[in-house]
Design an enzyme around this catalytic site. Sequence first.
Site, short mmCIF file in Angstrom:
data_model
loop_
_atom_site.label_atom_id
_atom_site.label_comp_id
_atom_site.label_asym_id
_atom_site.label_seq_id
_atom_site.Cartn_x
_atom_site.Cartn_y
_atom_site.Cartn_z
N SER A 10 0.84 -1.21 0.00
CA SER A 10 0.00 0.00 0.00
C SER A 10 0.87 1.25 0.00
CB SER A 10 -0.91 0.02 1.24
OG SER A 10 -1.49 1.29 1.34
N HIS A 35 -1.04 -1.14 -4.45
CA HIS A 35 -2.32 -0.83 -3.81
C HIS A 35 -2.41 0.67 -3.57
CE1 HIS A 35 -5.89 -1.99 -1.48
NE2 HIS A 35 -5.53 -1.08 -0.60
N ASP A 37 -4.77 3.71 -2.14
CA ASP A 37 -5.90 3.98 -1.25
C ASP A 37 -6.47 5.36 -1.50
OD1 ASP A 37 -6.13 1.62 0.47
OD2 ASP A 37 -4.06 2.09 1.01
N MET A 39 -9.26 8.01 -0.53
CA MET A 39 -10.18 8.36 0.57
C MET A 39 -10.74 9.75 0.33
SD MET A 39 -8.03 6.94 3.82
CE MET A 39 -7.05 5.43 3.70
N HIS A 68 -8.26 1.06 -4.42
CA HIS A 68 -9.24 0.81 -3.36
C HIS A 68 -9.97 2.11 -3.08
CE1 HIS A 68 -9.70 -0.36 1.20
NE2 HIS A 68 -10.87 -0.27 0.59
N MET A 70 -12.28 4.22 -1.15
CA MET A 70 -13.00 4.43 0.12
C MET A 70 -13.73 5.76 0.00
SD MET A 70 -9.95 2.99 2.51
CE MET A 70 -8.81 3.19 1.15
N MET A 139 -11.70 -6.10 4.71
CA MET A 139 -10.98 -5.13 5.55
C MET A 139 -10.73 -5.75 6.93
SD MET A 139 -10.34 -2.51 3.72
CE MET A 139 -9.51 -1.66 5.07
N GLY A 144 -9.39 3.95 6.71
CA GLY A 144 -9.13 5.37 6.93
C GLY A 144 -7.66 5.69 7.16
N PHE A 145 -6.93 4.74 7.73
CA PHE A 145 -5.55 5.03 8.10
C PHE A 145 -4.69 3.77 7.98
CE2 PHE A 145 -8.44 7.76 10.41
CZ PHE A 145 -7.95 9.01 10.08
N GLY A 146 -3.42 3.98 7.69
CA GLY A 146 -2.46 2.90 7.76
C GLY A 146 -2.02 2.70 9.20
N GLY A 147 -1.34 1.58 9.45
CA GLY A 147 -0.70 1.37 10.74
C GLY A 147 -1.63 0.97 11.86
N ASP A 177 -6.79 -6.52 3.82
CA ASP A 177 -6.20 -5.19 3.91
C ASP A 177 -6.34 -4.65 5.33
OD1 ASP A 177 -5.36 -2.58 3.48
OD2 ASP A 177 -6.95 -2.08 2.05
N GLY A 179 -3.34 -4.05 8.81
CA GLY A 179 -2.61 -4.71 9.89
C GLY A 179 -1.96 -6.02 9.49
N GLY A 199 0.99 -2.03 4.22
CA GLY A 199 1.51 -0.67 4.13
C GLY A 199 2.62 -0.44 5.13
C1 DX5 Z 1 -6.69 1.44 5.27
C2 DX5 Z 1 -6.19 1.17 3.87
C3 DX5 Z 1 -5.06 0.24 3.84
C4 DX5 Z 1 -3.83 0.70 4.56
C5 DX5 Z 1 -3.19 -0.53 5.10
O1 DX5 Z 1 -7.85 2.14 5.23
O2 DX5 Z 1 -7.20 0.63 3.06
O3 DX5 Z 1 -4.74 -0.17 2.51
O4 DX5 Z 1 -2.93 1.41 3.78
O5 DX5 Z 1 -2.14 -0.13 5.89
P1 DX5 Z 1 -1.47 -1.11 6.97
O6 DX5 Z 1 -0.91 -2.27 6.23
O7 DX5 Z 1 -0.43 -0.21 7.57
O8 DX5 Z 1 -2.55 -1.49 7.94
ZN ZN Z 2 -6.59 -0.28 1.09
#
Ligand code: DX5
Ligand code: ZN
Length: 226
Positions: A10, A35, A37, A39, A68, A70, A139, A144-147, A177, A179, A199
């Site tokens: 990602s 990938h 994202d 948003m 993706h 969102m 999901m 909404g967020f990575g990490g 997708d 964690g 990601g």
């Molecule tokens: C979250 C995104 C993911 C995100 C995953 O809303 O859709 O694609 O980037 O990030 P990690 O792998 O850090 O959870």
């Molecule tokens: Zn994603």
Amino acid sequence: MSDRILMAPSLLSADFTRLAEAVSLVEGAGADFLHVDVMDGHFVPNLTIGPPIIRALKRVATRPLDVHLMIDDADATVDWYLDAGADWVTVHVEACDHLHRVVQRIHAAGAKAGVALNPATPASILEEILPELDLVLVMSVNPGFGGQAYIPSAAPKVAAIAAMIAACGSRALIEVDGGIDETTAPLVTAAGARVLVAGNAVFGRPDPGAALNAIRDAGQAAVPRG
Ligand code: DX5
Ligand code: ZN
């Protein structure tokens, strides 16, 4: 269903000032997809990438763009992403009033179509649309967020969807997708996932290419032998 685990790093966790370098780094390491994202600040509480960046990524990418969405009302704007060069387009079931029509539009543009499910959305919602899909995106965090931390209910949901896919003869791949790292990848590949988004566990590591392949190897090792 192929047993090969496909990796979709990602770009959300990459350095946005150096996206071309991030693309070439993960492609060089063997990424199968990129990938992306998208948003909109409405469907999810964050704003990220839009069509101009997708168009720019398309100029440097050699692997398919796995976009993706969102976003609310993908029915209205899916063409923007198709025109920008998305190869795979995934829309959220929670955000589409006319899911079947959107899937038809994606296919008519020559792209592959996916449908994403939030953690609280049951697998059963896919029953009618599954035969039309190329991808189901489960999901494993709230988007909404990575990490964020992996939500354990994702693996049994993957297993339920894998059973539905087998029952109806759908070609859909299951992608997970949120964690995903070396520890959580085996949980979802054992259940039937074949595409892993990662990601933070790729771009947050000192050697993103090695991390990508460590996640793939961990996931691959857990694929049940047929
Ligand atoms: C979250 C995104 C993911 C995100 C995953 O809303 O859709 O694609 O980037 O990030 P990690 O792998 O850090 O959870
Ligand atoms: Zn994603």
